[in-house]
Design a protein around this motif. Structure first.
Motif, PDB file in Angstrom:
ATOM      1  N   UNK A  44       0.916  -1.093   0.328  1.00 31.59           N
ATOM      2  CA  UNK A  44       0.219   0.000  -0.061  1.00 31.59           C
ATOM      3  C   UNK A  44       0.722   0.872  -0.081  1.00 31.59           C
ATOM      4  N   UNK A  45       0.680   2.056  -0.469  1.00 32.02           N
ATOM      5  CA  UNK A  45       1.027   3.349  -0.222  1.00 32.02           C
ATOM      6  C   UNK A  45       1.230   4.220   1.054  1.00 32.02           C
ATOM      7  N   UNK A  46       2.642   4.628   1.358  1.00 30.16           N
ATOM      8  CA  UNK A  46       2.287   4.709   2.757  1.00 30.16           C
ATOM      9  C   UNK A  46       3.075   6.307   3.163  1.00 30.16           C
ATOM     10  N   UNK A  47       2.677   6.742   3.846  1.00 30.28           N
ATOM     11  CA  UNK A  47       3.150   8.230   4.728  1.00 30.28           C
ATOM     12  C   UNK A  47       4.954   8.204   4.744  1.00 30.28           C
ATOM     13  N   UNK A  48       5.370   8.931   3.623  1.00 30.51           N
ATOM     14  CA  UNK A  48       7.168   9.351   4.481  1.00 30.51           C
ATOM     15  C   UNK A  48       7.164  10.204   4.720  1.00 30.51           C
ATOM     16  N   UNK A  49       6.632  12.178   4.083  1.00 22.72           N
ATOM     17  CA  UNK A  49       6.710  13.437   4.975  1.00 22.72           C
ATOM     18  C   UNK A  49       6.066  14.308   4.776  1.00 22.72           C
ATOM     19  N   UNK A  50       5.601  15.826   5.165  1.00 23.26           N
ATOM     20  CA  UNK A  50       4.978  16.181   5.072  1.00 23.26           C
ATOM     21  C   UNK A  50       5.070  18.107   5.260  1.00 23.26           C
ATOM     22  N   UNK A  51       4.976  19.120   4.693  1.00 19.62           N
ATOM     23  CA  UNK A  51       6.123  20.270   4.963  1.00 19.62           C
ATOM     24  C   UNK A  51       4.681  20.934   4.978  1.00 19.62           C
ATOM     25  N   UNK A  52       4.312  22.135   5.894  1.00 14.79           N
ATOM     26  CA  UNK A  52       3.307  22.986   6.303  1.00 14.79           C
ATOM     27  C   UNK A  52       4.010  24.498   5.065  1.00 14.79           C
ATOM     28  N   UNK A  53       3.011  25.093   4.864  1.00 17.26           N
ATOM     29  CA  UNK A  53       3.525  25.851   3.721  1.00 17.26           C
ATOM     30  C   UNK A  53       4.577  26.963   3.967  1.00 17.26           C
ATOM     31  N   UNK A  54       4.286  26.959   4.958  1.00 16.00           N
ATOM     32  CA  UNK A  54       5.346  28.352   5.451  1.00 16.00           C
ATOM     33  C   UNK A  54       7.155  27.065   5.637  1.00 16.00           C
ATOM     34  N   UNK A  55       6.779  26.032   5.933  1.00 20.01           N
ATOM     35  CA  UNK A  55       8.139  25.152   6.035  1.00 20.01           C
ATOM     36  C   UNK A  55       8.693  25.276   7.669  1.00 20.01           C
ATOM     37  N   UNK A  56       7.909  25.549   8.217  1.00 20.71           N
ATOM     38  CA  UNK A  56       8.186  26.044   9.676  1.00 20.71           C
ATOM     39  C   UNK A  56       8.099  24.240  10.581  1.00 20.71           C
ATOM     40  N   UNK A  58       7.181  20.280   9.646  1.00 12.17           N
ATOM     41  CA  UNK A  58       7.591  18.944   9.343  1.00 12.17           C
ATOM     42  C   UNK A  58       7.151  17.877  10.275  1.00 12.17           C
ATOM     43  N   UNK A  59       6.498  17.036   9.488  1.00  9.76           N
ATOM     44  CA  UNK A  59       6.073  15.683   9.838  1.00  9.76           C
ATOM     45  C   UNK A  59       6.826  14.278   9.151  1.00  9.76           C
ATOM     46  N   UNK A  60       7.917  13.706   9.936  1.00  5.17           N
ATOM     47  CA  UNK A  60       8.908  12.539   8.844  1.00  5.17           C
ATOM     48  C   UNK A  60       8.595  10.889   9.502  1.00  5.17           C
ATOM     49  N   UNK A  61       8.194   9.848   8.849  1.00  7.86           N
ATOM     50  CA  UNK A  61       7.523   8.999   9.276  1.00  7.86           C
ATOM     51  C   UNK A  61       9.215   8.041  10.186  1.00  7.86           C
ATOM     52  N   UNK A  62       8.363   8.263  11.184  1.00  6.71           N
ATOM     53  CA  UNK A  62       8.835   7.794  12.480  1.00  6.71           C
ATOM     54  C   UNK A  62       9.773   6.245  11.596  1.00  6.71           C
ATOM     55  N   UNK A  63       9.892   5.272  11.155  1.00 11.34           N
ATOM     56  CA  UNK A  63      10.814   4.134  10.623  1.00 11.34           C
ATOM     57  C   UNK A  63      12.094   5.759   9.221  1.00 11.34           C
ATOM     58  N   UNK A  64      11.640   6.539   9.462  1.00  8.54           N
ATOM     59  CA  UNK A  64      12.358   7.218   8.267  1.00  8.54           C
ATOM     60  C   UNK A  64      13.355   8.473   8.648  1.00  8.54           C
ATOM     61  N   UNK A  65      12.722   8.630  10.147  1.00 12.02           N
ATOM     62  CA  UNK A  65      13.479   9.711  11.014  1.00 12.02           C
ATOM     63  C   UNK A  65      15.158   9.351  11.052  1.00 12.02           C
ATOM     64  N   UNK A 102      -3.362  20.578   8.489  1.00 10.61           N
ATOM     65  CA  UNK A 102      -2.386  21.060   8.362  1.00 10.61           C
ATOM     66  C   UNK A 102      -1.727  19.540   9.149  1.00 10.61           C
ATOM     67  N   UNK A 103      -1.251  19.500   8.889  1.00 14.78           N
ATOM     68  CA  UNK A 103      -0.205  18.020   9.455  1.00 14.78           C
ATOM     69  C   UNK A 103      -0.583  17.111   9.001  1.00 14.78           C
ATOM     70  N   UNK A 104      -0.837  16.681   7.643  1.00 10.93           N
ATOM     71  CA  UNK A 104      -1.544  15.392   7.527  1.00 10.93           C
ATOM     72  C   UNK A 104      -0.728  14.880   6.644  1.00 10.93           C
ATOM     73  N   UNK A 105      -0.892  13.354   7.614  1.00 13.86           N
ATOM     74  CA  UNK A 105      -0.355  12.482   7.111  1.00 13.86           C
ATOM     75  C   UNK A 105      -0.789  10.836   6.205  1.00 13.86           C
ATOM     76  N   UNK A 106      -2.170  11.306   6.714  1.00 15.02           N
ATOM     77  CA  UNK A 106      -2.735  10.254   5.954  1.00 15.02           C
ATOM     78  C   UNK A 106      -3.408  10.646   4.781  1.00 15.02           C
TER      79      UNK A 106
END
Length: 123
Positions: A44-56, A58-65, A102-106
């Protein structure tokens, strides 16, 4: 019309690095969160990372941090994914996507998707 074009994929040896880029049309880029997902064959498609519009924010998938970093350059209308210490299990098609949240991960948090870029990591 939302347009997202990914680039930067390719074949790399394990332990190597790649930087993916996602170019977006200006209207989309400056007001939305943007993220990266990946999909390996048969998975399945899985989440990797996301950034807010300003870039300030971010969320990274735990396994990829520690190996992956997301960033964006609003002046260039481009989202980036820096991938270091790549492993064969990172092999997948990588997609960028746009979300008004905001901080969408799904997956369902994202409204628009690019066509994807293939990343292959050889052992």
């Amino acid at each position: 019309q939302v347009q997202l074009v990914e680039s930067g994929g390719g074949l790399v040896q394990a332990g190597g690095s790649l930087r993916l880029s996602c170019a977006a049309n200006e209207r989309t880029f400056t007001t939305y969160s943007m993220g990266w997902f990946r999909q390996a064959p048969g998975k399945e498609r899985e989440f990797v990372a996301t950034s807010s519009w300003a870039g300030d924010h971010t969320v990274i998938a735990d396994s990829l941090k520690g190996r992956f970093t997301i960033s964006r350059d609003n002046a260039k209308n481009t989202l980036y994914l820096q991938m270091n210490a790549l492993k064969p299990e990172d092999t997948a098609v990588y997609y960028c996507a746009v979300s008004p949240r905001y901080r969408p991960t799904g997956i369902n948090d994202y409204d628009y998707w690019g066509q994807g870029t293939q990343v292959t990591v050889s052992s």
